[in-house]
Design an enzyme around this catalytic site. Structure first.
Site, mmCIF file in Angstrom:
data_model
loop_
_atom_site.group_PDB
_atom_site.id
_atom_site.type_symbol
_atom_site.label_atom_id
_atom_site.label_comp_id
_atom_site.label_asym_id
_atom_site.label_seq_id
_atom_site.Cartn_x
_atom_site.Cartn_y
_atom_site.Cartn_z
ATOM 1 N N ASN A 231 -14.959 -16.299 2.777
ATOM 2 C CA ASN A 231 -15.199 -17.699 3.110
ATOM 3 C C ASN A 231 -15.596 -17.791 4.591
ATOM 4 O O ASN A 231 -14.813 -17.429 5.464
ATOM 5 C CB ASN A 231 -13.913 -18.493 2.832
ATOM 6 C CG ASN A 231 -14.085 -19.973 3.086
ATOM 7 O OD1 ASN A 231 -14.720 -20.353 4.063
ATOM 8 N ND2 ASN A 231 -13.533 -20.807 2.234
ATOM 9 N N ARG B 245 -17.411 -31.248 8.217
ATOM 10 C CA ARG B 245 -16.755 -30.833 9.462
ATOM 11 C C ARG B 245 -17.101 -29.400 9.865
ATOM 12 O O ARG B 245 -16.991 -29.046 11.018
ATOM 13 C CB ARG B 245 -15.239 -31.010 9.378
ATOM 14 C CG ARG B 245 -14.570 -30.057 8.429
ATOM 15 C CD ARG B 245 -13.061 -30.107 8.562
ATOM 16 N NE ARG B 245 -12.516 -31.336 8.002
ATOM 17 C CZ ARG B 245 -11.257 -31.447 7.577
ATOM 18 N NH1 ARG B 245 -10.448 -30.416 7.676
ATOM 19 N NH2 ARG B 245 -10.814 -32.572 7.075
ATOM 20 N N HIS C 182 -17.335 -24.079 1.681
ATOM 21 C CA HIS C 182 -16.835 -25.380 1.227
ATOM 22 C C HIS C 182 -17.652 -26.461 1.936
ATOM 23 O O HIS C 182 -17.543 -26.618 3.152
ATOM 24 C CB HIS C 182 -15.344 -25.498 1.596
ATOM 25 C CG HIS C 182 -14.698 -26.766 1.122
ATOM 26 N ND1 HIS C 182 -13.356 -27.010 1.291
ATOM 27 C CD2 HIS C 182 -15.190 -27.850 0.477
ATOM 28 C CE1 HIS C 182 -13.045 -28.190 0.778
ATOM 29 N NE2 HIS C 182 -14.150 -28.724 0.284
ATOM 30 N N HIS D 94 -6.233 -18.515 -0.694
ATOM 31 C CA HIS D 94 -5.681 -19.437 0.302
ATOM 32 C C HIS D 94 -4.523 -18.802 1.046
ATOM 33 O O HIS D 94 -3.507 -18.452 0.438
ATOM 34 C CB HIS D 94 -5.229 -20.779 -0.279
ATOM 35 C CG HIS D 94 -5.359 -21.873 0.743
ATOM 36 N ND1 HIS D 94 -4.454 -22.020 1.768
ATOM 37 C CD2 HIS D 94 -6.312 -22.803 0.954
ATOM 38 C CE1 HIS D 94 -4.845 -23.018 2.535
ATOM 39 N NE2 HIS D 94 -5.973 -23.506 2.078
ATOM 40 N N THR E 96 -7.513 -27.195 2.634
ATOM 41 C CA THR E 96 -7.162 -27.645 1.290
ATOM 42 C C THR E 96 -5.667 -27.426 1.065
ATOM 43 O O THR E 96 -5.203 -26.297 1.115
ATOM 44 C CB THR E 96 -7.976 -26.842 0.244
ATOM 45 O OG1 THR E 96 -9.306 -26.711 0.722
ATOM 46 C CG2 THR E 96 -7.964 -27.536 -1.095
ATOM 47 N N ARG F 110 -17.741 -29.872 2.733
ATOM 48 C CA ARG F 110 -16.847 -31.038 2.687
ATOM 49 C C ARG F 110 -17.653 -32.311 2.866
ATOM 50 O O ARG F 110 -18.704 -32.313 3.510
ATOM 51 C CB ARG F 110 -15.784 -30.925 3.795
ATOM 52 C CG ARG F 110 -14.851 -29.735 3.634
ATOM 53 C CD ARG F 110 -13.748 -29.781 4.682
ATOM 54 N NE ARG F 110 -12.787 -30.813 4.388
ATOM 55 C CZ ARG F 110 -11.552 -30.587 3.907
ATOM 56 N NH1 ARG F 110 -11.136 -29.356 3.710
ATOM 57 N NH2 ARG F 110 -10.745 -31.575 3.659
ATOM 58 N N HIS G 119 -15.049 -20.964 8.675
ATOM 59 C CA HIS G 119 -14.519 -21.021 10.043
ATOM 60 C C HIS G 119 -15.508 -20.539 11.089
ATOM 61 O O HIS G 119 -15.357 -20.842 12.265
ATOM 62 C CB HIS G 119 -13.191 -20.288 10.130
ATOM 63 C CG HIS G 119 -12.127 -21.008 9.355
ATOM 64 N ND1 HIS G 119 -11.812 -22.318 9.609
ATOM 65 C CD2 HIS G 119 -11.369 -20.635 8.316
ATOM 66 C CE1 HIS G 119 -10.886 -22.707 8.754
ATOM 67 N NE2 HIS G 119 -10.605 -21.705 7.956
ATOM 68 N N GLU H 285 -8.906 -20.709 -10.023
ATOM 69 C CA GLU H 285 -8.503 -20.016 -8.798
ATOM 70 C C GLU H 285 -7.080 -20.454 -8.488
ATOM 71 O O GLU H 285 -6.827 -21.638 -8.244
ATOM 72 C CB GLU H 285 -9.431 -20.357 -7.627
ATOM 73 C CG GLU H 285 -8.983 -19.641 -6.339
ATOM 74 C CD GLU H 285 -9.899 -19.882 -5.145
ATOM 75 O OE1 GLU H 285 -11.063 -20.272 -5.336
ATOM 76 O OE2 GLU H 285 -9.422 -19.676 -4.011
ATOM 77 N N GLU I 173 -17.550 -24.303 -2.864
ATOM 78 C CA GLU I 173 -16.366 -25.134 -3.107
ATOM 79 C C GLU I 173 -16.769 -26.580 -2.867
ATOM 80 O O GLU I 173 -17.410 -26.889 -1.856
ATOM 81 C CB GLU I 173 -15.244 -24.758 -2.139
ATOM 82 C CG GLU I 173 -14.699 -23.367 -2.348
ATOM 83 C CD GLU I 173 -13.641 -23.033 -1.314
ATOM 84 O OE1 GLU I 173 -13.384 -23.847 -0.412
ATOM 85 O OE2 GLU I 173 -13.077 -21.946 -1.399
#
Ligand code: PXP
Length: 242
Positions: free
Chosen positions: A6, A48, A42, A191, A100, A44, A9, A151, A69
């Site tokens: 992922n 962000r 993801h 996660h 999340t 969003r 970040h 998941e 996602e």
């Protein structure tokens, strides 16, 4: 066991300055060189971190599959239908949360929208996954909705305070995996997984994909993305006895 990285970040750092670096699309190439089996992003609603441009470029340029996602909201669903990523994972989303926080709400009122979203994604050939808490009732409700996979949320496992709590959470994850497989679902997990805690989850029989972001992106600051991914892959392979 597939490892999806992922890269949200990386985009978080870029958005801190609203500039064009570091570019998550370029970092995804390094993750692939390190052995990533796929890239997760993801998108969003508040944009962000990941931007539309990132997903668009990744889908066109990545050598590995993209797992998008998304929350069940009309605008993002339309984009997903257009992009047709390899896989779409439906996740809950709250504006105020840092990340999340829990699995999807699959109560009767929410399930209708989720079921319709799955139908729309399947209609354009997208593999689907539901991000859920590892609870038997939620696994059963998921199976009723017909996604390709679930998941399992490993947040509670990752945050467990002591060895006993870790063991309890692991047992929950194992039981949810067995049930999901019995019900015909593929099983993913993710996660809060780190280099320290990934082993027991990677070893769960029947779990075929891990989604990991924060820990790998953090380590990449010190050793580079390629090596950070390679190290995580080695831990996963060792846990599975490969
Ligand atoms: N899986 C899902 C569904 C997520 O929302 C996230 C966080 O974006 C992850 C996996 C990765 O979590 P982490 O960044 O803690 O590894």
């Amino acid at each position: 066991m597939r490892l999806y990285i992922n890269v949200d970040h990386v985009a978080t750092v870029r958005q801190a300055r609203r500039t064009d670096e570091p570019d998550p699309v370029r970092v995804a190439v390094l993750a692939e060189l390190g052995g990533a089996d796929g890239i997760t992003v993801h998108l969003r609603e508040d944009r962000r971190h990941i931007q539309d441009r990132d997903v668009d470029l990744l889908i066109r340029s990545a050598r590995t599959p993209i797992n998008l996602e998304l929350a069940v909201t009309e605008g993002i669903l339309e984009l997903a239908e257009d992009w047709r990523p390899h896989q779409a994972t439906l996740v809950p989303e709250k504006r105020q949360e840092v990340t999340t926080e829990g699995g999807l709400d699959l109560s009767d009122s929410a399930a209708t929208d989720i079921g319709q979203a799955l139908d729309r994604l399947h209609a354009v050939g997208v593999r689907t996954s539901l991000f859920i808490d590892p609870d038997p009732e939620v696994v059963r409700r998921s199976a009723d909705l017909g996604p390709t996979a679930v998941e399992l949320h490993t947040g509670e496992y990752s945050n467990a305070a002591d060895a006993r709590a870790v063991r309890e959470q692991l047992t929950r994850l194992e039981a949810a995996t067995v049930l999901a497989r019995e019900l015909g679902l593929a099983v993913h997990a993710g996660h809060g997984l780190t280099y320290e805690n990934v082993g027991p989850v990677a070893a769960i029989d029947g779990c075929e994909e891990l989604n990991i972001g924060h820990s790998i992106v953090s380590r990449s600051v010190f050793v580079g993305m390629e090596r950070a991914v390679r190290e995580m892959k080695a831990l996963i392979d060792r846990a599975r006895g490969d």
